[in-house]
Scaffold this motif. Structure first.
Motif, PDB file in Angstrom:
ATOM      1  N   ARG A  50       0.913  -0.874   0.264  1.00  0.00           N
ATOM      2  CA  ARG A  50       0.026  -0.156   0.093  1.00  0.00           C
ATOM      3  C   ARG A  50       1.198   1.906  -0.187  1.00  0.00           C
ATOM      4  O   ARG A  50       1.934   1.174   0.754  1.00  0.00           O
ATOM      5  N   ARG A  51       0.772   2.448  -1.108  1.00  0.00           N
ATOM      6  CA  ARG A  51       1.464   3.412  -1.212  1.00  0.00           C
ATOM      7  C   ARG A  51       0.827   3.798  -0.260  1.00  0.00           C
ATOM      8  O   ARG A  51       0.491   4.742   0.555  1.00  0.00           O
ATOM      9  N   VAL A  52       2.581   5.169   0.531  1.00  0.00           N
ATOM     10  CA  VAL A  52       2.506   5.907   1.698  1.00  0.00           C
ATOM     11  C   VAL A  52       2.217   7.376   0.838  1.00  0.00           C
ATOM     12  O   VAL A  52       2.125   8.278   0.554  1.00  0.00           O
ATOM     13  N   ARG A  53       2.211   7.578  -0.558  1.00  0.00           N
ATOM     14  CA  ARG A  53       2.945   9.164  -1.606  1.00  0.00           C
ATOM     15  C   ARG A  53       2.497   8.143  -3.644  1.00  0.00           C
ATOM     16  O   ARG A  53       2.899   7.352  -3.533  1.00  0.00           O
ATOM     17  N   PRO A  54       3.034   9.621  -3.915  1.00  0.00           N
ATOM     18  CA  PRO A  54       2.049  11.085  -4.054  1.00  0.00           C
ATOM     19  C   PRO A  54       0.535  10.733  -3.246  1.00  0.00           C
ATOM     20  O   PRO A  54       0.131   9.810  -2.733  1.00  0.00           O
ATOM     21  N   GLU A  55       0.084  12.152  -2.976  1.00  0.00           N
ATOM     22  CA  GLU A  55      -1.230  12.229  -2.172  1.00  0.00           C
ATOM     23  C   GLU A  55      -1.933  11.360  -3.002  1.00  0.00           C
ATOM     24  O   GLU A  55      -3.142  10.305  -2.183  1.00  0.00           O
ATOM     25  N   GLU A  56      -2.078  11.717  -4.007  1.00  0.00           N
ATOM     26  CA  GLU A  56      -3.456  11.095  -4.568  1.00  0.00           C
ATOM     27  C   GLU A  56      -3.167   9.541  -5.135  1.00  0.00           C
ATOM     28  O   GLU A  56      -4.570   8.297  -5.312  1.00  0.00           O
ATOM     29  N   LEU A  57      -2.381   8.847  -4.736  1.00  0.00           N
ATOM     30  CA  LEU A  57      -2.241   7.730  -5.056  1.00  0.00           C
ATOM     31  C   LEU A  57      -1.972   6.566  -3.417  1.00  0.00           C
ATOM     32  O   LEU A  57      -1.936   5.533  -3.806  1.00  0.00           O
TER      33      LEU A  57
END
Ligand SMILES: Nc1nc2c([nH]c(=O)n2[C@H]2C[C@H](O)[C@@H](COP(=O)(O)OP(=O)(O)OP(=O)(O)O)O2)c(=O)[nH]1
Length: 166
Positions: A50-57
């Motif tokens: 699970r990604r933490v960045r960028p905000e949109e992802l």
């Protein structure tokens, strides 16, 4: 359009797409990623991150990996990314060939190549870029919210996971 997928994951082919035929592949940045599985021959589950960045992802799930830097081979970049992101060493299995000249167009700016991989050293941890890792079996592949570009890849992978294997 010429694309030279690597049959041998250790070779030095850069994996760059050359020439442009209007498909947009030549203008896309190459991303490499791993389908980390419990067994590269008869996989029963794969590791999502699970990604933490960028905000949109942020909060969306993906295959660990990243962009190939100048001077790197795709496979070299993949080993570097997995060491940095998860703290693991892996052995690579086959490449998951995609429909876009062997790769997978994932965004309007990126095309991705993926290899099956098995951890040979370390326990995967979400060190940077991710805040959660999860093993997913065939029935649970869509329990997480994949990045849009990954959905068709995950659909393709569903048939690779052995439901009877354990
Ligand atoms: N790593 C990875 N990136 C993916 C996947 N699916 C997908 O659409 N992408 C997109 C997200 C990003 O826009 C791009 C890859 O960028 P990245 O942020 O992972 O690359 P990187 O680790 O080299 O990051 P950076 O150094 O540029 O910050 O591809 C996937 O399964 N794995």
């Amino acid at each position: 359009m010429t694309y030279q997928p690597s049959a041998d994951p250790t070779d030095a082919i850069t994996g760059e797409w050359s020439a442009s035929d209007g498909s947009g592949l030549a203008s896309r940045r190459l991303v490499v990623a791993a389908v980390i599985v419990d067994d590269v021959v008869t996989p029963t589950r794969l590791l999502g991150a699970r990604r933490v960045r960028p905000e949109e992802l942020a909060g969306r799930w993906e295959f660990p990996g990243g962009k190939v830097d100048a001077g790197e081979t795709p496979v070299g970049a993949l080993h570097r990314e997995l060491r940095e992101e998860l703290g693991v060493a892996v052995e690579l299995g086959a490449e998951l060939m995609g429909p876009d000249d062997g790769g997978w167009i994932i965004t309007d700016r990126h095309v991705m190549r993926l290899w099956f991989a098995r951890v040979t050293d370390g326990d995967p941890e979400p060190l940077v870029e991710h805040d959660e890792l999860r093993w997913l079996d065939a029935d649970g592949l869509f329990d997480v919210h994949w990045l849009d570009g990954d959905v068709r890849i995950v659909e393709a992978l569903a048939s690779h996971l052995d439901r009877d294997g354990g």
